[in-house]
Write a protein that holds these residues in place. Structure first.
Motif, short mmCIF file in Angstrom:
data_model
loop_
_atom_site.label_atom_id
_atom_site.label_comp_id
_atom_site.label_asym_id
_atom_site.label_seq_id
_atom_site.Cartn_x
_atom_site.Cartn_y
_atom_site.Cartn_z
N CYS A 118 0.81 -1.22 0.00
CA CYS A 118 0.00 0.00 0.00
C CYS A 118 0.85 1.27 0.00
O CYS A 118 0.31 2.38 -0.11
CB CYS A 118 -0.97 0.02 1.17
SG CYS A 118 -0.22 0.42 2.76
N MET A 133 -4.68 -6.15 -3.50
CA MET A 133 -3.91 -6.77 -2.41
C MET A 133 -4.14 -8.28 -2.37
O MET A 133 -3.21 -9.07 -2.19
CB MET A 133 -4.32 -6.13 -1.08
CG MET A 133 -3.48 -6.59 0.12
SD MET A 133 -1.80 -5.95 0.10
CE MET A 133 -0.89 -7.48 0.20
N VAL A 148 -1.60 1.64 8.59
CA VAL A 148 -2.34 1.92 7.37
C VAL A 148 -3.64 2.61 7.72
O VAL A 148 -4.09 2.61 8.89
CB VAL A 148 -2.63 0.61 6.58
CG1 VAL A 148 -1.36 -0.07 6.17
CG2 VAL A 148 -3.53 -0.31 7.40
N GLY A 168 -1.87 4.27 -2.83
CA GLY A 168 -2.31 3.09 -2.09
C GLY A 168 -2.79 1.98 -3.01
O GLY A 168 -2.53 1.99 -4.22
N ILE A 169 -3.53 1.02 -2.47
CA ILE A 169 -4.04 -0.10 -3.26
C ILE A 169 -5.45 -0.46 -2.81
O ILE A 169 -5.91 -0.08 -1.74
CB ILE A 169 -3.13 -1.36 -3.11
CG1 ILE A 169 -3.09 -1.82 -1.65
CG2 ILE A 169 -1.74 -1.13 -3.66
CD1 ILE A 169 -2.41 -3.12 -1.43
N HIS A 172 -10.28 0.74 0.05
CA HIS A 172 -8.97 1.28 -0.28
C HIS A 172 -8.05 1.25 0.95
O HIS A 172 -8.47 1.58 2.05
CB HIS A 172 -9.10 2.74 -0.77
CG HIS A 172 -7.88 3.26 -1.43
ND1 HIS A 172 -7.49 2.91 -2.70
CD2 HIS A 172 -6.90 4.11 -0.97
CE1 HIS A 172 -6.37 3.53 -3.03
NE2 HIS A 172 -5.99 4.27 -1.97
N ILE A 173 -6.80 0.87 0.71
CA ILE A 173 -5.79 0.79 1.78
C ILE A 173 -4.65 1.74 1.38
O ILE A 173 -4.09 1.61 0.29
CB ILE A 173 -5.24 -0.63 1.95
CG1 ILE A 173 -6.35 -1.67 2.10
CG2 ILE A 173 -4.29 -0.70 3.15
CD1 ILE A 173 -5.87 -3.09 2.00
N SER A 174 -4.33 2.64 2.29
CA SER A 174 -3.21 3.57 2.03
C SER A 174 -2.35 3.64 3.27
O SER A 174 -2.79 3.36 4.37
CB SER A 174 -3.75 4.96 1.66
OG SER A 174 -4.58 5.47 2.72
#
Length: 456
Positions: A405, A416, A441, A410-411, A447-449
């Motif tokens: 991320c 992921m 995180v 991010g992703i 969304h993961i950042s």
């Protein structure tokens, strides 16, 4: 369910030293014992002529004979009135070791005089034991027929009452007896204890046809049971009620069976089962033995003497054996010191078998306890290892989440998940939650950042 600790706690104290399986077992009646009396030699020869264990035939003969003799024959020692000569015995050994065939020889060795003798009946309930002595008879009412073909004859009615006085019970597998005795509401164990000392049997019911009453001292009963070593434990566990103390014990293996069988000696021609006494016959004991038994009994009742639980009936058991030995030796009604010495030999042999069984039961219970403890430890180790493996997996996944991320923007969860190995994918949500909990995180929707404000 009974726990291992409860099994250990219920067992009587073990002897100081007991033979391990495979070692030579004590408890066999010796060659010197059998040589002491012609009737004992006869029993041993009869057993060995058929390849049967001598001790099993000896004890089963003793039990069967005790059920065959007249109930008017009693032992008198000056303690607790006239003692019943009812004998209960148990043979212990592996399946097929001669328990059944050994005791069956007693039927060929001593033949009953009484055609009503109940010979080798099985047992299922306490009520069944009382029933073996019961029957239906025509009893006069005190009236007479006033008319008809029976005019002038007494009027009778059918009445159930005790009509028999002698019986022998054989139980091929003691586990069956133990199982039946432990059933809720079963009267079997209590009835056996009462029968061993000649107490009243039966029960009263609302309906007369189901009422059974066998008066104390009005019957003779012998009992022989076959046990495998492990199935004898429940009976030994019943020591607090006094059941195993009422048994003679023997091994069903006989190392003295010869390679060449002797001749079958035939049945014993003269035995006390042929004495059908109509009046009371007292079997008397020497003064020294009477005094010894009296001193022991009074010391126990005063609290001055403490006796091991399984030896609580030792005096009575030796009295029964000595009285029967006198009767078997020419029908004597006077017990001698030699009779008493032989009875003590039999009791010592019986105790050796019994104590070896108690020791075996303790070893088996201890082994079961250790196995249970080992299983518990192994289970805890497996849980610990599994937990450590999960912990290591989660730490690795957290690092992967943080690394992936950290890319610009991010992703997504989908990206992921595709970035992980198949076996790791079920743990993604848990890994992301842990990373978020550690403030590594930030999760917004799908969304993961990275958390750029996280402390390093």
């Amino acid at each position: 369910m009974t726990t291992v600790d409860e099994i250990l706690a219920s067992l009587p104290d073990a002897p100081a030293a007991a033979p391990e399986d495979g070692e030579e077992r004590s408890g066999h009646l010796s060659a010197e014992f059998y040589a002491a009396r012609p009737v004992f030699q006869h029993i041993q020869q009869a057993a060995h002529s058929q390849g049967r264990p001598a001790d099993v035939l000896f004890y089963s003969t003793l039990a069967r004979l005790s059920g065959m003799i007249s109930p008017h024959l009693k032992a008198v020692t000056g303690i607790s009135g006239r003692a019943s000569l009812n004998v209960f015995a148990a043979a212990v050994g592996p399946s097929g070791s001669g328990k059944s065939t050994g005791q069956s020889g007693a039927r060929e060795l001593i033949l009953p005089e009484d055609p009503e003798f109940r010979d080798g009946l099985p047992v299922g309930t306490g009520e069944g034991i009382a029933e073996m002595f019961m029957g239906t008879v025509d009893e006069p009412t005190g009236e007479i027929h006033l008319r008809g073909p029976l005019k002038g004859d007494p009027v009778t009615r059918k009445v159930r009452k005790q009509v028999r006085h002698n019986g022998y019970i054989y139980i091929d597998e003691g586990q069956t007896m133990a199982t039946l005795a432990m059933r809720q509401g079963s009267t079997l164990a209590e009835t056996l204890r009462r029968a061993a000392v000649g107490e009243a049997l039966g029960q009263t019911n609302a309906s007369e046809e189901r009422t059974r009453y066998v008066a104390p001292g009005s019957y003779s009963l012998g009992l022989f049971v076959g046990f495998q070593p492990s199935t004898a434990v429940p009976l030994l566990n019943d020591a607090s009620t006094g059941t195993p103390q009422r048994f003679f014990w023997c091994w069903s293996l006989d190392p003295s069976i010869p390679n060449v069988p002797p001749l079958w000696p035939g049945p014993i021609k003269d035995h006390p089962g042929q004495i059908q006494a109509a009046d009371t016959i007292d079997v008397m004991f020497p003064e020294r033995i009477r005094r010894m038994l009296w001193e022991e009994r009074t010391a126990r009742n005063r609290g001055d003497l403490e006796v091991a639980e399984l030896d609580g009936h030792a005096g009575l058991m030796k009295v029964k054996a000595a009285a029967l030995f006198a009767l078997m030796d020419g029908g004597r009604y006077e017990v001698t010191e030699e009779d008493w010495g032989l009875a003590e030999t039999v009791w010592a042999a019986s105790c050796a078998v019994r104590d070896a069984l108690v020791a075996r039961a303790r070893r088996e219970a201890e082994a079961e306890r250790k196995a249970a403890e080992d299983a518990k430890v192994n289970a805890e180790v497996r849980v610990h290892i599994a937990r450590n493996e999960v912990d290591r997996r989660m730490e690795r996944l957290v690092r992967l989440v943080v690394r992936h991320c950290s890319k610009p923007g991010g992703i997504s969860f989908g990206y992921m998940r595709r970035a992980l190995r198949t076996e790791d994918r079920p743990y993604l949500s848990e890994a992301v939650d842990l990373a978020e909990e550690r403030e590594l995180v930030i999760v917004e929707g799908d969304h993961i950042s990275p958390n750029t404000t996280a402390r390093t």
